[in-house]
Design an enzyme around this catalytic site. Structure first.
Site, mmCIF file in Angstrom:
data_model
loop_
_atom_site.group_PDB
_atom_site.id
_atom_site.type_symbol
_atom_site.label_atom_id
_atom_site.label_comp_id
_atom_site.label_asym_id
_atom_site.label_seq_id
_atom_site.Cartn_x
_atom_site.Cartn_y
_atom_site.Cartn_z
ATOM 1 N N SER A 179 31.367 55.522 -4.952
ATOM 2 C CA SER A 179 30.623 54.780 -3.949
ATOM 3 C C SER A 179 31.282 53.420 -3.677
ATOM 4 C CB SER A 179 29.162 54.643 -4.406
ATOM 5 O OG SER A 179 28.320 54.254 -3.363
ATOM 6 N N ASP A 216 26.295 64.162 1.549
ATOM 7 C CA ASP A 216 26.091 62.857 0.917
ATOM 8 C C ASP A 216 25.465 61.909 1.936
ATOM 9 O OD1 ASP A 216 26.349 60.286 -0.181
ATOM 10 O OD2 ASP A 216 28.242 60.751 -1.164
ATOM 11 N N HIS A 224 25.014 62.521 -3.806
ATOM 12 C CA HIS A 224 25.901 61.365 -3.673
ATOM 13 C C HIS A 224 26.899 61.393 -4.820
ATOM 14 C CE1 HIS A 224 27.408 57.433 -2.862
ATOM 15 N NE2 HIS A 224 26.786 56.839 -3.860
#
Length: 514
Positions: free
Chosen positions: A230, A457, A484
């Site tokens: 991320s 995601d 995710h």
């Protein structure tokens, strides 16, 4: 995260943090030193003093994670301001679990879990049991660090106390722009008083990337092996741009957008959350679903189910579940289809006038632990975002952005009415330290890296990974799933490709799909 309406699709409108500009560096014996800058030797040549991790714990989660006997912790000293390395120094908390086959050790694998504001120390401590007998656990020292201002690093960013954070969650959200801006100004005032302008001015990704290179040297690694999830992909991307010759291997999973159009990126993310909720609604419709059997009507049914919390939060033991909490809980469950059962249970409870599960989901997202303390990830998130992108200081620009998002999405329900209020970054006490730009990698010697992107995601939409792979000329690994990030999450195909790359430096001959 104070929105007036209950639409989860735009909950992260301000998430997009744009890449920093690069700094010119010279390379000496595998170590990077800023051109013309003195005083860095003491940082690059420092020897880490490893010891027990319990003294590094700052909250309930880290206290539990750091009880392990197979981890060691240390403090990395770095300059507060890299333009003035001879002045104040700060410390970055570092945790490691040494390779279980030291005779075959490759080096360190440095891990960042994202956020921004996530604790790499706690994350790595939590992944050890799964990885200790894997090729990664055998061949690498697993290393997690808390970025400057975060977790065990000192000083920490602090804006709100635990009690103030609880109170904020119960605060009515249906207020005008003037009141929202007054609240944002008060928030920034508390950040400034409790953290200091000098610290807030130097918590951006630009400075974290420099810390990572100092960490690489202190770990004794000539080249960096890195795993970023991320927001951790932003750290990795900027590191690759700034220190390309110091990269051995990188897995970047769940890419934060690299484009310069933050409004389009925000709209893309809003659409991804909307799509994730649609998939949940279709799944829920096949069960005893409190939001009905027609996915097209699920959002309206959710609004009705949670609407009463706007005026009267629900008592949950000695706490209360607010409307904001219910929305946050729903958002949290969109991060993985493994949380859909939990959200379903929470909505069923809410229909029965109980809020325990939804409150737990909201606490998970906001970093609140059972003892009532917060991880401060929300404060760090805002502080880093404010340093990583130019702020919007004009309401007219806010309205133009809002209209453009509406044009892109074609859905007025996805646009937040209180986005007409200026956010905290408009009042931040230090100028942003980054400008958005595409990575500049031509001819700099960066080895090919691996980008992992998941089709379902919501937080870092699939196309962002496609764009990052193109920008870095990286190999793209697509995972077809609803979550995710994917690497080292017990997905055999993804884990196999990523592990082969990190250990053997072998990538698939072409972009791959799992």
């Amino acid at each position: 995260m104070t929105k007036r309406r209950s639409r989860i699709t735009a909950a992260f409108f301000a998430l997009v943090v744009l890449l920093s500009t690069s700094t010119s560096y010279a390379y000496e014996d595998g170590k990077a030193v800023a051109v013309g800058q003195r005083g860095m030797d003491r940082f690059y040549k420092q020897v880490l003093s490893w010891g027990p991790c319990q003294p590094f714990a700052v909250d309930e989660r880290s206290r539990s994670a750091f009880k392990r006997g197979d981890v060691q912790c240390a403090r990395l000293e770095v300059p507060l301001d890299y333009e003035k390395p001879e002045d104040r120094a700060v410390s970055v908390g570092v945790l490691r679990r040494v390779a279980s086959e030291p005779q075959r050790r490759i080096g360190s694998l440095v891990v960042n879990p994202g956020g921004p504001g996530g604790s790499g120390m706690t994350y790595v401590a939590g992944m050890i049991d799964q990885q200790k007998n894997s090729a990664i656990g055998k061949r690498f020292d697993l290393v997690g660090f808390d970025p400057r201002g975060v977790g065990a690093s000192e000083p920490r960013v602090q804006c709100l106390t635990d009690a103030e954070r609880d109170e904020q969650r119960l605060r009515p959200k249906d207020v005008g722009a003037d009141e929202t801006e007054a609240q944002n100004k008060d928030y920034v005032k508390k950040c400034t008083e409790r953290t200091g302008v000098d610290v807030l001015a130097n918590v951006g990704t630009r400075d974290v990337v420099r810390d990572v290179d100092v960490l690489r040297a202190a770990l004794g690694d000539q080249k960096l092996s890195y795993l970023g999830y991320s927001y951790g992909t932003r750290i990795g991307t900027l590191y690759a741009e700034t220190f390309p010759k110091n990269v051995r291997a990188m897995v970047l999973d769940g890419a934060v957008a690299v484009k310069q159009d933050k409004v389009a990126d925000a709209a893309r993310q809003a659409q991804a959350f909307q799509d994730a909720f649609g998939r949940f609604a279709a799944w829920c419709a096949q069960r005893d679903c409190p939001i009905g059997t027609d996915p097209a009507l699920a959002q309206n049914r959710l609004d009705i189910l949670t609407g009463g919390l706007k005026d009267k939060p629900m008592a949950v033991r000695d706490r209360k579940l607010s409307h904001s909490d219910a929305r946050t809980a729903t958002l949290q469950a969109m991060y993985s289809d493994r949380l859909w059962e939990t959200l379903l249970r929470g909505l069923q409870e809410l229909k029965q006038s109980r809020g325990d599960t939804l409150l737990q989901l909201a606490d998970q997202y906001l970093g609140r632990t059972n003892d009532g303390s917060y991880s401060r990830i929300q404060d760090a998130f805002i502080a880093i975002r404010c340093m990583d992108e130019p702020p919007v200081k004009d309401r007219a620009e806010l309205e133009a952005n809002r209209r453009r998002v509406l044009e892109i999405l074609g859905n007025e329900d996805a646009v937040q009415t209180d986005e007409r209020a200026l956010g905290p970054c408009a009042f931040w006490p230090a100028p942003h330290s980054s400008e958005p730009h595409q990575p500049e990698l031509q001819g700099q010697g960066l080895p090919q890296v691996l980008v992992v992107s998941t089709t379902g995601d919501p937080a870092t939409p699939y196309q962002s990974g496609v764009d990052l792979a193109a920008a870095l000329r990286a190999r793209l690994l697509t995972y077809k799933g609803n979550q995710h990030t994917a690497f080292l999450h017990n997905i055999q195909c993804v884990d196999g490709i990523g592990t082969n790359y990190l250990v053997e430096l072998r990538l698939p001959e072409a972009d791959s799909t799992c």
